[in-house]
Write an enzyme that holds these catalytic residues in place. Sequence first.
Site, PDB file in Angstrom:
ATOM      1  N   GLU A  45      54.195  54.881   4.876  1.00 16.44           N
ATOM      2  CA  GLU A  45      53.642  54.000   5.913  1.00 16.44           C
ATOM      3  C   GLU A  45      52.431  53.299   5.322  1.00 16.44           C
ATOM      4  O   GLU A  45      51.512  53.957   4.814  1.00 16.44           O
ATOM      5  CB  GLU A  45      53.232  54.763   7.178  1.00 16.44           C
ATOM      6  N   GLU A  70      46.231  54.125   3.375  1.00 12.71           N
ATOM      7  CA  GLU A  70      45.178  53.555   4.228  1.00 12.71           C
ATOM      8  C   GLU A  70      44.025  53.068   3.352  1.00 12.71           C
ATOM      9  O   GLU A  70      43.632  53.730   2.403  1.00 12.71           O
ATOM     10  CB  GLU A  70      44.701  54.616   5.238  1.00 12.71           C
ATOM     11  N   ASP A  97      44.183  49.825  -1.359  1.00 18.04           N
ATOM     12  CA  ASP A  97      44.615  48.562  -0.779  1.00 18.04           C
ATOM     13  C   ASP A  97      46.081  48.367  -1.170  1.00 18.04           C
ATOM     14  O   ASP A  97      46.420  48.425  -2.356  1.00 18.04           O
ATOM     15  CB  ASP A  97      43.755  47.421  -1.332  1.00 18.04           C
ATOM     16  N   ASP A 119      47.377  44.667  10.756  1.00 15.52           N
ATOM     17  CA  ASP A 119      46.309  43.726  11.134  1.00 15.52           C
ATOM     18  C   ASP A 119      46.871  42.305  11.138  1.00 15.52           C
ATOM     19  O   ASP A 119      47.564  41.906  10.199  1.00 15.52           O
ATOM     20  CB  ASP A 119      45.148  43.821  10.139  1.00 15.52           C
ATOM     21  N   LYS A 123      43.880  33.779  11.026  1.00 11.81           N
ATOM     22  CA  LYS A 123      43.624  32.481  10.382  1.00 11.81           C
ATOM     23  C   LYS A 123      44.710  32.174   9.357  1.00 11.81           C
ATOM     24  O   LYS A 123      45.067  33.040   8.550  1.00 11.81           O
ATOM     25  CB  LYS A 123      42.269  32.492   9.672  1.00 11.81           C
ATOM     26  N   ASP A 155      52.810  44.749  18.779  1.00 11.43           N
ATOM     27  CA  ASP A 155      52.820  44.089  20.097  1.00 11.43           C
ATOM     28  C   ASP A 155      52.314  42.648  19.953  1.00 11.43           C
ATOM     29  O   ASP A 155      52.224  41.934  20.946  1.00 11.43           O
ATOM     30  CB  ASP A 155      51.919  44.833  21.097  1.00 11.43           C
ATOM     31  N   TYR A 196      48.381  52.857  18.081  1.00  7.84           N
ATOM     32  CA  TYR A 196      48.299  51.523  18.688  1.00  7.84           C
ATOM     33  C   TYR A 196      49.447  51.297  19.667  1.00  7.84           C
ATOM     34  O   TYR A 196      49.272  50.637  20.689  1.00  7.84           O
ATOM     35  CB  TYR A 196      48.304  50.442  17.598  1.00  7.84           C
ATOM     36  N   GLU A 197      50.593  51.838  19.355  1.00  7.44           N
ATOM     37  CA  GLU A 197      51.754  51.670  20.238  1.00  7.44           C
ATOM     38  C   GLU A 197      51.489  52.327  21.598  1.00  7.44           C
ATOM     39  O   GLU A 197      51.794  51.761  22.650  1.00  7.44           O
ATOM     40  CB  GLU A 197      52.985  52.300  19.579  1.00  7.44           C
TER      41      GLU A 197
HETATM   42  N1  SAM Z   1      49.513  52.071  11.929  1.00 11.09           N
HETATM   43  C1  SAM Z   1      48.483  52.528  12.847  1.00 11.09           C
HETATM   44  C2  SAM Z   1      48.970  52.423  14.267  1.00 11.09           C
HETATM   45  O1  SAM Z   1      49.989  51.768  14.509  1.00 11.09           O
HETATM   46  O2  SAM Z   1      48.330  53.031  15.142  1.00 11.09           O
HETATM   47  C3  SAM Z   1      47.157  51.762  12.635  1.00 11.09           C
HETATM   48  C4  SAM Z   1      47.194  50.293  12.948  1.00 11.09           C
HETATM   49  S1  SAM Z   1      45.675  49.467  12.502  1.00 11.09           S
HETATM   50  C5  SAM Z   1      45.714  48.019  13.450  1.00 11.09           C
HETATM   51  C6  SAM Z   1      46.040  48.820  10.877  1.00 11.09           C
HETATM   52  C7  SAM Z   1      45.585  49.763   9.761  1.00 11.09           C
HETATM   53  O3  SAM Z   1      46.042  49.226   8.527  1.00 11.09           O
HETATM   54  C8  SAM Z   1      44.077  49.896   9.650  1.00 11.09           C
HETATM   55  O4  SAM Z   1      43.720  51.255   9.625  1.00 11.09           O
HETATM   56  C9  SAM Z   1      43.739  49.182   8.338  1.00 11.09           C
HETATM   57  O5  SAM Z   1      42.624  49.728   7.696  1.00 11.09           O
HETATM   58  C10 SAM Z   1      45.016  49.378   7.554  1.00 11.09           C
HETATM   59  N2  SAM Z   1      45.242  48.334   6.546  1.00 11.09           N
HETATM   60  C11 SAM Z   1      45.189  46.983   6.744  1.00 11.09           C
HETATM   61  N3  SAM Z   1      45.425  46.310   5.602  1.00 11.09           N
HETATM   62  C12 SAM Z   1      45.648  47.260   4.659  1.00 11.09           C
HETATM   63  C13 SAM Z   1      45.940  47.190   3.268  1.00 11.09           C
HETATM   64  N4  SAM Z   1      46.030  46.013   2.632  1.00 11.09           N
HETATM   65  N5  SAM Z   1      46.103  48.350   2.594  1.00 11.09           N
HETATM   66  C14 SAM Z   1      45.983  49.546   3.220  1.00 11.09           C
HETATM   67  N6  SAM Z   1      45.703  49.664   4.539  1.00 11.09           N
HETATM   68  C15 SAM Z   1      45.538  48.542   5.251  1.00 11.09           C
END
Ligand code: SAM
Length: 224
Positions: A45, A70, A97, A119, A123, A155, A196-197
């Site tokens: 994931e 993460e 990342d 995320d 933009k 969503d 988040y779901e």
């Molecule tokens: N997947 C979880 C959920 O559905 O509840 C968390 C959703 S949260 C909006 C998005 C997560 O993705 C954040 O914790 C963010 O730090 C991580 N994230 C965003 N871009 C990333 C990247 N390029 N590499 C690793 N993690 C990333």
Amino acid sequence: MRLRNIAGSREVIADSPYVVQEAEQPHCPGNWKKIFGNDNPVQIEIGMGKGKFIHTMAGMHPEINYIGIEKYSSVLLRAIQKMEREELPNLRFLRMDAEEITQVFAPGEVDRIYLNFSDPWPKDRHAKRRLPSREYLARYDVILKKGGKLEFKTDNRDLFDFAVAELEPAGWRADVITYDLHGDRELMRGNVMTEYEEKFSALGNPICKYIISRQGGSHKPGGN
Ligand code: SAM
């Protein structure tokens, strides 16, 4: 998701046996079966947040190895704390990342990829940072095994429409698409809710989901 910087989170991560540490990451490609000590398939994931989804999946499917990725230490810390409460042998974490994802998995090493509530980066100039963008799909193309699938839930309708439009130019096809996951009894079978779901479906937001695979079914490097 970006939690307030939590003092000591980097130290906890550095000491955690559940985390494959940065220094070990260059040795990961091709070695995940050795890391887990078995030949089970590997599912990941990307952007797991606090890890509810992947921790639940790992508990439900001991025959699959899971890796949660993460970017932020303060968020990963929560997933580690969950593991400390309920340890699972088939789950590991990477703090990194996802842009560098091809540096930790060998071509074809991953069986399935999950993106949950990624995320949105609204933009236009940030479109390349969206995890379901064609730039990221090209990276997934390398690490996903032949016939492997990627599942994406959100969503955010704008992000979902963007993600669907990226498929064709990136050489992927949708096997399943729904704009109301929770209204689809068949797709809901075995559905594991993410943090988040839970939050956004409770507000009444419809959840979109696709399951995609490569057109032609092969990953580019060997073309097999
Ligand atoms: N997947 C979880 C959920 O559905 O509840 C968390 C959703 S949260 C909006 C998005 C997560 O993705 C954040 O914790 C963010 O730090 C991580 N994230 C965003 N871009 C990333 C990247 N390029 N590499 C690793 N993690 C990333």
